[in-house]
Design a protein around this motif. Structure first.
Motif, PDB file in Angstrom:
ATOM      1  N   GLU A   1      -2.068  -7.652  10.064  1.00 28.88           N
ATOM      2  CA  GLU A   1      -2.973  -6.790  10.807  1.00 28.88           C
ATOM      3  C   GLU A   1      -4.423  -7.010  10.363  1.00 28.88           C
ATOM      4  O   GLU A   1      -4.683  -7.376   9.218  1.00 28.88           O
ATOM      5  CB  GLU A   1      -2.586  -5.329  10.600  1.00 28.88           C
ATOM      6  N   PRO A   2      -5.393  -6.768  11.274  1.00 30.32           N
ATOM      7  CA  PRO A   2      -6.814  -6.924  10.915  1.00 30.32           C
ATOM      8  C   PRO A   2      -7.239  -5.939   9.832  1.00 30.32           C
ATOM      9  O   PRO A   2      -6.641  -4.865   9.675  1.00 30.32           O
ATOM     10  CB  PRO A   2      -7.540  -6.632  12.240  1.00 30.32           C
TER      11      PRO A   2
ATOM     12  N   SER B   1     -13.661  -4.867  11.228  1.00 35.64           N
ATOM     13  CA  SER B   1     -14.074  -4.920  12.632  1.00 35.64           C
ATOM     14  C   SER B   1     -15.592  -5.046  12.732  1.00 35.64           C
ATOM     15  O   SER B   1     -16.330  -4.593  11.850  1.00 35.64           O
ATOM     16  CB  SER B   1     -13.600  -3.676  13.394  1.00 35.64           C
TER      17      SER B   1
ATOM     18  N   MET C   1      -6.420 -11.726  15.620  1.00 36.69           N
ATOM     19  CA  MET C   1      -7.638 -11.044  16.067  1.00 36.69           C
ATOM     20  C   MET C   1      -7.302 -10.027  17.146  1.00 36.69           C
ATOM     21  O   MET C   1      -6.354 -10.180  17.912  1.00 36.69           O
ATOM     22  CB  MET C   1      -8.635 -12.081  16.589  1.00 36.69           C
ATOM     23  N   ARG C   2      -8.101  -8.961  17.209  1.00 39.24           N
ATOM     24  CA  ARG C   2      -7.958  -7.927  18.222  1.00 39.24           C
ATOM     25  C   ARG C   2      -9.310  -7.680  18.881  1.00 39.24           C
ATOM     26  O   ARG C   2     -10.351  -7.725  18.216  1.00 39.24           O
ATOM     27  CB  ARG C   2      -7.445  -6.613  17.602  1.00 39.24           C
TER      28      ARG C   2
ATOM     29  N   SER D   1     -11.809  -7.173  15.877  1.00 38.97           N
ATOM     30  CA  SER D   1     -11.208  -6.961  14.560  1.00 38.97           C
ATOM     31  C   SER D   1     -10.537  -8.241  14.088  1.00 38.97           C
ATOM     32  O   SER D   1      -9.915  -8.957  14.882  1.00 38.97           O
ATOM     33  CB  SER D   1     -10.184  -5.824  14.609  1.00 38.97           C
ATOM     34  N   GLY D   2     -10.653  -8.520  12.779  1.00 36.52           N
ATOM     35  CA  GLY D   2     -10.054  -9.729  12.216  1.00 36.52           C
ATOM     36  C   GLY D   2      -9.609  -9.516  10.794  1.00 36.52           C
ATOM     37  O   GLY D   2      -9.674  -8.403  10.252  1.00 36.52           O
ATOM     38  N   ARG D   3      -9.175 -10.609  10.149  1.00 37.60           N
ATOM     39  CA  ARG D   3      -8.615 -10.545   8.806  1.00 37.60           C
ATOM     40  C   ARG D   3      -9.679 -10.479   7.711  1.00 37.60           C
ATOM     41  O   ARG D   3      -9.356 -10.413   6.537  1.00 37.60           O
ATOM     42  CB  ARG D   3      -7.727 -11.762   8.567  1.00 37.60           C
TER      43      ARG D   3
ATOM     44  N   HIS E   1     -13.165 -14.611   8.687  1.00 38.57           N
ATOM     45  CA  HIS E   1     -12.431 -14.792   9.939  1.00 38.57           C
ATOM     46  C   HIS E   1     -13.349 -14.550  11.136  1.00 38.57           C
ATOM     47  O   HIS E   1     -13.395 -15.356  12.084  1.00 38.57           O
ATOM     48  CB  HIS E   1     -11.244 -13.828   9.956  1.00 38.57           C
TER      49      HIS E   1
END
Length: 347
Positions: free
Chosen positions: A216-217, A220, A257-258, A271-273, A277
């Motif tokens: 999950e990220p 953000s 990614m979201r 949103s990412g890691r 990222h």
């Protein structure tokens, strides 16, 4: 999708923070680890210390006795040489290949069973669409075959699919084939709604393999249309629609990614890691001609067992001795906890 891993460790610096992350994942999956001490030809190489540090890393990660008894290969990637001791290097990388064959068990597959392929990664092509990547665990998959798609997270739910094209990998390139047998890694096109963790299987026996989960990220950032006085002077793609289309294409490849709508119609929460990222995405879009504003990174918090938790990072900082104090003070201001401090090999 693999049966073992090569843990590459620098002959001077030893295990790094990113080494800890990937090693933890490999040990949790009970994968055979072969430690490769690279850059052994460096004048400051200290292989014994590096191997000891790697052993301590395994201990910290809770590795079993069998996992801690890892094989070690010494190598110089730039020179293409390897050996079983720092002073006994061969003229090529054959000792490394021999170690892989000797230490890593062959894949456990069932050739005579119905098809099972767990999708472990997704790629995207503008012409072919989504490309499912995974290893055939049982049976055989053929080009043009009709198959079933299911997931262990949704028992009893099965949908149909068809293999349009089938590829294997040769020297990091995809090569088209008509058939792939159990044990081989392949890429499949033709299934546009496929996702990581789903199983491709025969229509006669739709049995799903245990699924996998994408991390999950943790951070953000807000991407929005550039509203500065100099807007439109650097980029080619400046509208919210341009940005949205580009982010949608990124989601096809970048599954960690979201993207969510922002507070306004021209803003998107990405949103990412981690900041790296997201930073890679930002730089890629800038080079492609996209112009946009970004907001500061925000940590994503979650509730775990009723407690509010946030992600954290491990950092290794190398600075001259005169700057140790200010660096420690800077980390303390960000609620950092110093785990270890030692002089570098150069003093």
């Amino acid at each position: 999708m693999c049966d073992g891993v090569l843990l590459l460790v620098d002959s001077v610096e030893g295990p790094m923070p990113q080494t800890r992350f990937v090693t933890k994942k490999a040990l949790a999956l009970n994968k055979k680890v072969v430690v490769v001490v690279n850059k052994i030809d460096r004048p400051a190489a200290r292989p014994e210390w590096v191997v000891d540090s790697t052993f301590e890393l395994f201990m910290d990660l809770g590795a079993s006795d069998e996992q801690c008894d890892f094989p070690v290969v010494y190598a110089s990637g730039v020179n293409g040489i390897a050996g079983m001791s720092p002073d006994g290097l061969a003229d090529d990388l054959q000792p490394l290949f021999d170690t892989i064959v000797r230490e890593v068990a062959p894949p456990a597959v069932a050739f005579e069973q119905p098809l099972q392929l767990l999708v472990t990664n997704i790629d995207y092509d503008e012409h072919k669409g989504r490309i499912a990547i995974g290893r055939v665990s049982a049976g055989t998959i053929t080009k043009g075959a009709q198959l079933a798609i299911c997931s262990s997270l949704e028992p009893g739910k099965v949908r149909p699919g068809k293999v349009n094209e089938l590829f294997v990998y040769d020297n990091f390139s995809r090569v088209g084939v008509d058939e792939v047998q159990a044990g081989d890694i392949c890429a499949v096109t033709g299934i546009q709604d496929i996702g990581i963790g789903e199983t491709l299987c025969s229509k006669e026996s739709p049995v799903a393999l245990p699924t996998i989960k994408v991390e999950e990220p943790t951070v953000s950032m807000t991407f929005k249309v550039n509203t500065s006085p100099f807007a439109g002077k650097e980029g080619k793609y400046v509208t919210s629609r341009n940005i949205r289309d580009r982010l949608d294409r990124e989601l096809e490849r970048n599954l960690a990614m979201r993207v969510e709508p922002g507070e306004t119609a021209d803003a998107f929460v990405v949103s990412g890691r981690g900041t790296l990222h997201l930073g890679i995405l930002i730089e890629s879009m800038r080079r492609e001609g996209y112009e946009f504003e970004i907001g500061p990174p925000k940590v994503i918090t979650r509730e775990v067992d009723g407690a509010k938790c946030e992600p954290y990072e491990e950092a290794v900082v190398e600075v001259p001795e005169a700057y140790v104090g200010p660096v420690v003070e800077l980390f303390a201001q960000r609620k950092g906890e110093m785990q270890d401090m030692q002089p570098s090999i150069e003093g």
